[in-house]
Design an enzyme around this catalytic site. Sequence first.
Site, mmCIF file in Angstrom:
data_model
loop_
_atom_site.group_PDB
_atom_site.id
_atom_site.type_symbol
_atom_site.label_atom_id
_atom_site.label_comp_id
_atom_site.label_asym_id
_atom_site.label_seq_id
_atom_site.Cartn_x
_atom_site.Cartn_y
_atom_site.Cartn_z
ATOM 1 N N GLY A 17 -15.843 22.635 -6.816
ATOM 2 C CA GLY A 17 -16.346 22.766 -8.179
ATOM 3 C C GLY A 17 -15.324 22.423 -9.233
ATOM 4 N N ALA A 18 -14.511 21.402 -8.986
ATOM 5 C CA ALA A 18 -13.417 21.065 -9.903
ATOM 6 C C ALA A 18 -13.785 20.009 -10.932
ATOM 7 C CB ALA A 18 -12.199 20.587 -9.103
ATOM 8 N N TYR A 168 -27.308 38.030 -6.602
ATOM 9 C CA TYR A 168 -26.076 37.422 -7.109
ATOM 10 C C TYR A 168 -24.859 38.236 -6.692
ATOM 11 C CZ TYR A 168 -22.312 36.100 -10.246
ATOM 12 O OH TYR A 168 -21.088 35.723 -10.747
ATOM 13 N N LYS A 172 -21.726 36.887 -4.582
ATOM 14 C CA LYS A 172 -20.382 36.837 -5.158
ATOM 15 C C LYS A 172 -19.422 37.703 -4.366
ATOM 16 C CE LYS A 172 -17.993 34.740 -8.206
ATOM 17 N NZ LYS A 172 -17.944 33.278 -8.231
#
Length: 411
Positions: A17-18, A168, A172
């Site tokens: 995710g960069a 979520y 996470k």
Amino acid sequence: MAANTGALAGKTLFISGASRGIGKAIALKAAKDGANVVIAAKTATAHPKLPGTIYTAAEEIKQAGGEALPCVVDIRNEEQVKSTVDEAVRKFGGIDILVNNASAISLTPTLKTPMKTYDLMNGINARGTYLCSQACLPHLLKADNPHILNISPPLNLNPKWFKGHVAYTMAKYGMSFCVLGMSEEFKDDGVAVNALWPRTAIWTAAMEMLGGGGEIKESCRTVDIMSDAAYVILSRNSRDFTGNFAIDDEVLESAGVNDLDQYACVPGSTLLPDFFLDVGPDHPKLKDSQDSSSSSDSDNEKIPEAFTALKTLLTEQLVNEVKASYQFNLSGSEQGDWYIDLKSGAGSAGQGTLESPDCTMALDSNLFLDMFAGKANSTTAFMMGKLKIKGDMMAAMKLEKLMKKMSKKEQ
């Protein structure tokens, strides 16, 4: 800010995710040392609402002084992850650091979370983190000072962090469980496995797309605080610092960075605490919202007046922006049930109850008045335990827009 020391010169970082946000910020910070960055993300073409692709990120990394390998990767796909790791090793000779940054979020309650959304979050957050770690570890075990850094929160089992968004939180926390287990598993091998989480909300393009406006931005810090904190962690001896659930400002203070106001989007502003951190009104890092007792108890007609004023703000444009309905269960001096319906037409508001509101808020009537007068922030009130929210958390965040308009009208 935390100064670059050259500690990451020549190191190869694999960052999921960069292409934007925190992941790209960490990549650019490392690039200033002359690091190599593998940009593992899905964005090969520009998103209509989110700026940046793996290729634009690669150009920025090169301009900052590093080398880049942009790769189209869905981290849920085992073959794509493994082939990208192999390509990175061929190009750069190995992998020294893995940053598990990619994440998916949907702050929706159980009955409003489709299994497709559940699978997406758990596939990216928990499974993707595990898969990238598994694929990179054979090379990290050969590296000098190897690190895995997961952008995930401390494991806080307070039920309030599950209620309203169970799926979520599970996803996470899956990233955090990887830290808990892998740090112990690979401690003797010298591979550091740590987590990093922000004290406050961080302003990103993704947050803006999810419903945050300029009002929210004023209460956020920039991505630089996360990239600086990550740099400090990744520069440490991997055998001496592992198994930690670090908080960004604490990491920076330990490194001698004491001016944290420089990271605020608006210096001096009230900051919103991030999810999963239990903070009280006296916490030194955050300014508390005004106490609910600040409003006068002598006049018991303030709530009707507030809703009368609120009705003048309702428009079709506001309805199109928010598309949610709210139930307020007020206690205290003006207890009662009130609602705001921004689902159709020009919206409506008044006393009474909705059949199926998207978001239900239970709070003191004085706190309600402070929120709509701009004296208190709903997100901060929630984090402090003064406001209870049931239902769609993203809808609750969107309500900040209406509160901001209300407070400006009264000024």
